[in-house]
Enzyme design. Structure first.
Site, PDB file in Angstrom:
ATOM      1  N   LYS A 122      -5.802  -6.738  -4.899  1.00  0.00           N
ATOM      2  CA  LYS A 122      -5.877  -6.984  -3.457  1.00  0.00           C
ATOM      3  C   LYS A 122      -6.445  -8.382  -3.167  1.00  0.00           C
ATOM      4  CE  LYS A 122      -4.158  -2.910  -2.812  1.00  0.00           C
ATOM      5  NZ  LYS A 122      -4.786  -1.606  -2.771  1.00  0.00           N
TER       6      LYS A 122
HETATM    7  C1  LIG Z   1      -4.703  -0.108  -2.835  1.00  0.00           C
HETATM    8  C2  LIG Z   1      -4.305   0.864  -1.794  1.00  0.00           C
HETATM    9  C3  LIG Z   1      -5.023   2.044  -1.532  1.00  0.00           C
HETATM   10  C4  LIG Z   1      -6.118   2.551  -2.400  1.00  0.00           C
HETATM   11  O1  LIG Z   1      -7.124   1.710  -2.668  1.00  0.00           O
HETATM   12  P1  LIG Z   1      -8.039   1.898  -3.974  1.00  0.00           P
HETATM   13  O2  LIG Z   1      -9.116   0.891  -3.720  1.00  0.00           O
HETATM   14  O3  LIG Z   1      -7.210   1.606  -5.161  1.00  0.00           O
HETATM   15  O4  LIG Z   1      -8.562   3.297  -3.960  1.00  0.00           O
HETATM   16  C5  LIG Z   1      -4.620   2.814  -0.460  1.00  0.00           C
HETATM   17  N1  LIG Z   1      -3.565   2.497   0.295  1.00  0.00           N
HETATM   18  C6  LIG Z   1      -2.835   1.410   0.052  1.00  0.00           C
HETATM   19  C7  LIG Z   1      -1.675   1.097   0.940  1.00  0.00           C
HETATM   20  C8  LIG Z   1      -3.170   0.564  -1.013  1.00  0.00           C
HETATM   21  O5  LIG Z   1      -2.407  -0.506  -1.261  1.00  0.00           O
END
Ligand SMILES: *Cc1c(COP(=O)(O)O)cnc(C)c1O
Length: 399
Positions: free
Chosen positions: A198
């Site tokens: 991210k």
């Molecule tokens: C990355 C992501 C999540 C989950 O996040 P984590 O930190 O990996 O638990 C949820 N929704 C979307 C759309 C994501 O891209």
């Protein structure tokens, strides 16, 4: 079909000798120093870095409150709790997402109801949401797919008319803008993830932002076992007494990771700028490539590009997505696919009886999607490699 020997898949020379991943963290010496400082301090968790990170994050998105969580998934669970989703409630969400979005509704004992997506952005279609609202509907969870903000005005209007809570899964969209406003301060609650792929990473971590004081309180209680005061407050007051007022979890993000997040936030503007630059270079190259449809951007938004998903125009190609995917991997391009529509996962099919064909826009898109590498640390040469590999593979399979 052309001459097979040229493609790396069939023994030709690959565009790259090492695999370029689809996403990667960017960690600097300043990030490392920030973490080491906390390791030498008195607070490894629930200390001052949590407060600092939350304050800096809420300031960045322009929301009154930010509450950190141990992951984006935990943050989604917290938002579903704060919204009051429970047994007999329905929550409308998109199938074009990571399964955690819909799972957060199930954690609360409520039922996710999928609505199909718009064909251009692959974001949830407000018209289909409207059709699926019933007397049981308690909320909406929309996703800013690829970092392109969802139609927030239309969704807010629907939510207001029916007294629903709008949660925005903005895990793709940190730094994105909708009609001149930054994502994170528009929906009732917005959820972010700090997974390494991210925009900002803490290894694992998440955040919920809101302007609603009551939501913020419920989020804080929920991430701390349902306890109404945290350890730092008790120590400051010299008091031992606390009350558990709800069934919460230990979803806290430690100071060690909050210090990493704080340090990473300082580079966020540059990171978003670089992602936009790469996306622009991709789009101008792929616009001219028959067989490839670059992601479309609506006029009133500025995406922050968590991923760059192209769609294959399969009518102009002699191979399907699977073969083209394998050919790109063989060229050293670490392509991926976002997402297998959630209702088609075996768990959802078995539990709710979903069948292929129920969400035709999402399902058709899924068959065409390929995510190309995109992260702020990519060199211009990496970007060039991706463009070259796509041109090589796609022109090979031109119909
Ligand atoms: C990355 C992501 C999540 C989950 O996040 P984590 O930190 O990996 O638990 C949820 N929704 C979307 C759309 C994501 O891209």
């Amino acid at each position: 079909m052309g001459d097979n020997t040229n493609l790396a898949l069939y023994g030709g020379k690959p565009v790259r000798s090492s695999m370029l991943p689809y996403g990667h963290q960017c960690i600097g010496e300043d990030d490392i120093a920030a973490v080491v400082d906390v390791l030498r301090s008195d607070w490894l968790t629930s200390g001052p870095k949590v407060t600092e990170f939350e304050a800096a994050f809420s300031r960045y998105v322009g929301a009154d409150y930010a509450v950190s969580f141990s992951s984006g998934t935990a943050a989604l669970h917290g938002a579903s709790f704060a919204a009051g989703f429970g047994v007999n409630d329905e929550v409308i969400t998109t199938p074009m997402t990571f399964c955690a979005t819909a799972n957060s509704v199930l954690y609360q004992g409520a039922k996710p109801i999928f609505a199909d997506v718009c064909n251009d952005t692959l974001n949830i279609d407000p018209a289909d949401v409207a059709r699926r609202i019933t007397d049981h509907t308690k909320g909406l969870i929309a996703v800013d797919y690829a970092g392109h903000p969802v139609e927030l005005d239309e969704l807010l209007e629907l939510a207001e008319a029916r007294n629903l809570t709008l949660i925005e899964d903005a895990c793709h969209a940190l730094g994105a803008e909708y009609k001149g406003r930054r994502v994170g301060a528009i929906s009732d609650m917005s959820v972010f993830s700090f997974h390494p792929v991210k925009h900002v990473t803490t290894g694992e971590g998440g955040m919920v932002t809101t302007d609603d004081e009551d939501f913020a309180k419920r989020l804080r209680v929920f991430r701390n076992h349902g306890i109404d005061r945290d350890a730092k407050e008790r120590q400051a007051k010299g008091d031992w007494y606390y009350e558990m007022v709800a069934l919460g979890y230990n979803y806290r993000l430690p100071d060690i990771l909050c210090s990493l997040g704080l340090s990473q936030l300082k580079r966020l503007d540059l990171a978003v700028k670089r992602r936009r630059e790469i996306a622009e270079r991709y789009t101008s190259a792929f616009k001219k490539q028959p067989g490839v449809i670059p992601p479309s951007v609506r006029p009133d938004v500025k995406p922050s590009w968590h991923i760059y998903p192209i769609r294959l125009d399969l009518t102009r190609l002699t191979a399907g997505r699977r073969e083209i995917f394998r050919a790109l991997r063989a060229e050293g391009i670490g392509v991926n696919v976002h997402y297998v529509p959630v209702h088609l996962h075996p768990y959802y099919r078995k539990r709710f009886g979903y069948l292929p064909g129920q969400y035709p826009v999402a399902e058709t898109a899924y068959e065409q999607l390929i995510t190309l590498p995109l992260f702020s640390g990519m060199a211009d040469k990496d970007v060039q490699n991706v463009i070259e590999a796509v041109a090589k593979v796609i022109s090979h399979y031109a119909a």
